[in-house]
Design an enzyme around this catalytic site. Structure first.
Site, PDB file in Angstrom:
ATOM      1  N   ASP A   1     -11.613   7.222   6.704  1.00 44.75           N
ATOM      2  CA  ASP A   1     -10.810   6.025   6.966  1.00 44.75           C
ATOM      3  C   ASP A   1     -10.176   6.149   8.353  1.00 44.75           C
ATOM      4  OD1 ASP A   1      -9.369   3.693   6.671  1.00 44.75           O
ATOM      5  OD2 ASP A   1      -7.692   4.702   5.684  1.00 44.75           O
TER       6      ASP A   1
ATOM      7  N   LYS B   1      -6.881   2.573  -2.396  1.00 45.29           N
ATOM      8  CA  LYS B   1      -7.390   3.605  -1.481  1.00 45.29           C
ATOM      9  C   LYS B   1      -7.941   4.761  -2.302  1.00 45.29           C
ATOM     10  CE  LYS B   1      -6.470   5.954   2.807  1.00 45.29           C
ATOM     11  NZ  LYS B   1      -5.679   6.014   4.017  1.00 45.29           N
TER      12      LYS B   1
ATOM     13  N   TRP C   1       0.859  -1.182   0.000  1.00 45.87           N
ATOM     14  CA  TRP C   1       0.000   0.000   0.000  1.00 45.87           C
ATOM     15  C   TRP C   1       0.894   1.231   0.000  1.00 45.87           C
ATOM     16  CZ3 TRP C   1      -0.202   3.868   3.864  1.00 45.87           C
ATOM     17  CH2 TRP C   1      -1.052   4.934   3.516  1.00 45.87           C
TER      18      TRP C   1
ATOM     19  N   ASP D   1      -9.505  -2.830   1.779  1.00 46.27           N
ATOM     20  CA  ASP D   1      -9.608  -2.353   3.164  1.00 46.27           C
ATOM     21  C   ASP D   1     -10.943  -1.627   3.221  1.00 46.27           C
ATOM     22  OD1 ASP D   1      -9.537  -0.332   5.264  1.00 46.27           O
ATOM     23  OD2 ASP D   1      -7.395  -0.707   5.467  1.00 46.27           O
TER      24      ASP D   1
ATOM     25  N   ASP E   1      -6.932  -4.325  10.518  1.00 45.43           N
ATOM     26  CA  ASP E   1      -6.172  -3.096  10.286  1.00 45.43           C
ATOM     27  C   ASP E   1      -6.879  -1.917  10.947  1.00 45.43           C
ATOM     28  OD1 ASP E   1      -4.581  -1.054   9.453  1.00 45.43           O
ATOM     29  OD2 ASP E   1      -5.184  -1.114   7.347  1.00 45.43           O
TER      30      ASP E   1
ATOM     31  N   HIS F   1      -8.499  -6.171   4.629  1.00 44.07           N
ATOM     32  CA  HIS F   1      -8.126  -5.496   5.860  1.00 44.07           C
ATOM     33  C   HIS F   1      -9.438  -5.143   6.533  1.00 44.07           C
ATOM     34  CE1 HIS F   1      -3.758  -3.848   5.341  1.00 44.07           C
ATOM     35  NE2 HIS F   1      -3.826  -5.162   5.421  1.00 44.07           N
TER      36      HIS F   1
ATOM     37  N   ASP G   1     -10.077   4.147  10.954  1.00 46.03           N
ATOM     38  CA  ASP G   1      -9.475   2.975  11.590  1.00 46.03           C
ATOM     39  C   ASP G   1      -9.860   2.806  13.053  1.00 46.03           C
ATOM     40  OD1 ASP G   1      -7.754   1.598   9.491  1.00 46.03           O
ATOM     41  OD2 ASP G   1      -7.105   3.664   9.280  1.00 46.03           O
TER      42      ASP G   1
ATOM     43  N   GLU H   1      -3.121  -3.014  -2.278  1.00 44.28           N
ATOM     44  CA  GLU H   1      -4.267  -2.459  -1.550  1.00 44.28           C
ATOM     45  C   GLU H   1      -4.667  -1.108  -2.149  1.00 44.28           C
ATOM     46  OE1 GLU H   1      -3.373  -1.699   2.595  1.00 44.28           O
ATOM     47  OE2 GLU H   1      -5.436  -1.160   3.071  1.00 44.28           O
TER      48      GLU H   1
ATOM     49  N   HIS I   1     -11.497   2.174   2.863  1.00 46.22           N
ATOM     50  CA  HIS I   1     -10.965   2.889   1.701  1.00 46.22           C
ATOM     51  C   HIS I   1     -11.961   3.136   0.590  1.00 46.22           C
ATOM     52  CE1 HIS I   1      -6.557   1.742   2.797  1.00 46.22           C
ATOM     53  NE2 HIS I   1      -7.229   2.272   3.791  1.00 46.22           N
TER      54      HIS I   1
HETATM   55  C1  RNT Z   1      -3.634   2.796   5.050  1.00 50.02           C
HETATM   56  C2  RNT Z   1      -3.776   1.331   4.801  1.00 50.02           C
HETATM   57  C3  RNT Z   1      -2.637   0.482   5.297  1.00 50.02           C
HETATM   58  C4  RNT Z   1      -2.205   0.863   6.702  1.00 50.02           C
HETATM   59  C5  RNT Z   1      -1.294  -0.122   7.373  1.00 50.02           C
HETATM   60  C6  RNT Z   1      -0.559   0.493   8.511  1.00 50.02           C
HETATM   61  O1  RNT Z   1      -4.754   3.512   4.728  1.00 50.02           O
HETATM   62  O2  RNT Z   1      -4.975   0.874   5.325  1.00 50.02           O
HETATM   63  O3  RNT Z   1      -2.972  -0.857   5.195  1.00 50.02           O
HETATM   64  O4  RNT Z   1      -3.295   1.099   7.539  1.00 50.02           O
HETATM   65  O5  RNT Z   1      -0.472  -0.694   6.451  1.00 50.02           O
HETATM   66 ZN    ZN Z   2      -5.279  -1.277   5.223  1.00 55.02          ZN
END
Ligand code: RNT
Ligand code: ZN
Length: 416
Positions: free
Chosen positions: A292, A225, A182, A257, A324, A284, A294, A223, A260
């Site tokens: 995003d 985004k 990523w 993810d 994640d 993820h 998290d 990945e 994203h």
């Molecule tokens: C970032 C991605 C990525 C990170 C990690 C730390 O938006 O989600 O995967 O969160 O690699």
């Molecule tokens: Zn991620």
């Protein structure tokens, strides 16, 4: 057998579901636990801020500051996780000898030896991520898409070094290593050129993949985004780019993810679409709140829907499941345990659905009955099966595990 479980077992039996079998199967499904929850994504190879358009918020005491602390914290968290875990590492978590420093383009397997020992002690596999952020060679926010050839070269070398390290992990642990790429690269404002950075990204990825490696044991993912903080208008690796790249490069796996995407888009609905075209995909699992962000995974509808899709698509052998998220506002060990257990709860509840019956109702156009059944299942005694599962795995039930964390917090974390 507890009375609750006995009754739950009977209830599910009427739906043709054997809860003992479900429990045995769930024990074998691995979920990759991200090391970065424990130290707010700081890593050990630099002392600068977290960059890349991602952000940890909160100031909860007890952040792990050293490899020893992080391992200790993770070990405790894992002791409260039922089922099978994997360890998910970032390249920035390399462990150097006293006084040693090796830059990211030159890191080697030996810098992760201690992590391998950690994994071996627990008989678990390791997944890996090159770290394309929080580093002075991220110039103007760019890495693999940089127009500066020196910058791009540095990050390509980093990617290659990470492939070698991933192969080392797979060989040492005897378990597949999922290596996820990523990059944050993009622009805050409307770009003047959208194609150029993407072509450079494609070329960089191809150069990284030119490193020879055993594709049966190292699985490279890309990945996607849609935006980051400070990268609001454009990201080179958007969904279409990464999907297109994976589709046209044999052995490359698309990683979604669920933080994203646009707020109204859901990843659960994309799983079956991708599985029509890819042998394998990766996830993820996170919780986006407005952006995003998290947040720690809770047992919300989308997490349950993600799990349902994995089970329905018979995806246990095709979907790599990883966590994640990073929250610095609550106890970090509890954060690990809560999110992990919620993913497992979602999987369990997905496995306790008579999918064949639901499919049949849909195919026969009996939508009323389908809705009734789906709603009826929401009140089923999943909790009793969950308690039994945790009991068999010896990890403590939901009401008890936090006591251990509280004690550790008082004796260890609050003294840091
Ligand atoms: C970032 C991605 C990525 C990170 C990690 C730390 O938006 O989600 O995967 O969160 O690699
Ligand atoms: Zn991620």
């Amino acid at each position: 057998m507890s009375k609750g479980y006995e009754e739950a077992k009977k209830k599910y039996e009427l739906l043709g579901i054997d809860t003992d079998q479900v429990i045995d199967k769930l024990k074998t499904v691995s979920v990759s636990v991200h090391c970065w929850q424990g130290d707010d994504v700081k890593g050990f190879d630099q002392d600068g801020p977290l960059t890349g358009g991602i952000q940890t918020t909160g100031n909860y005491p007890g952040r792990a500051r050293t490899p020893e602390e992080l391992m200790k914290d993770m070990a405790l968290a894992m002791s409260m996780m039922p089922g099978t875990q994997k360890l998910n590492l970032h390249a920035s978590y390399a462990i150097f000898d006293e006084g040693e420093f090796v830059d990211r383009d030159k890191i080697e397997p030996k810098h992760f030896k201690k992590w391998v020992e950690f994994a071996k002690e627990r008989k678990i596999g390791i997944d890996f991520n090159p770290t394309f952020f929080s580093h002075e060679m991220v110039k103007d926010g760019l890495t693999l898409t940089s127009p500066d050839e020196e910058v791009r070269k540095f990050w390509i070398e980093h990617g290659k070094a990470c492939i070698r390290i991933s192969e080392y992990f797979a060989k040492e642990t005897g378990k597949t290593c999922v290596m996820n790429i990523w990059i944050p690269d993009g622009y805050k404002d409307v770009p003047g050129d959208r194609m150029g950075p993407r072509l450079r990204y494609k070329d960089s990825l191809e150069k990284i993949l030119s490193e020879k490696y055993d594709r049966d044991i190292v699985k490279v993912c890309v990945e996607s985004k849609v935006f980051g903080i400070g990268y609001e208008s454009y990201t080179a690796g958007n969904a279409e780019f990464t999907l297109g790249f994976a589709a046209t490069h044999k052995g490359v796996i698309p990683l979604m993810d669920n933080g994203h995407y646009h707020p109204t888009e859901v990843v659960s609905d994309k799983i079956s679409s991708l599985l029509c075209f890819f042998d394998e995909i990766a996830l993820h699992i996170t919780r986006p709140v407005r952006w995003d962000s998290d947040h720690v995974v809770i047992l919300d509808d989308e997490t349950k829907e993600l799990a349902k899709e994995i089970v329905r698509c018979d995806g246990f052998n095709r979907v790599y499941i990883a966590l994640d998220y990073f929250d610095a506002s609550i106890n970090r060990i509890a954060a690990w345990v809560i999110g992990y257990r919620n993913v497992q709860k979602a999987l369990l509840s997905a496995m306790l659905i008579p999918h064949e019956q639901e499919k049949k109702l849909q195919d026969e156009g009996r939508y009323t009955e389908l809705m009734i059944l789906q709603e009826q299942l929401k009140m089923y005694p999943i909790g009793d099966v969950w308690d039994r599962y945790c009991d068999e795995c010896g990890v403590g039930d939901d009401a008890s595990w936090f006591e251990r964390v509280r004690e550790y917090e008082n004796t260890v974390l609050f003294n840091r």
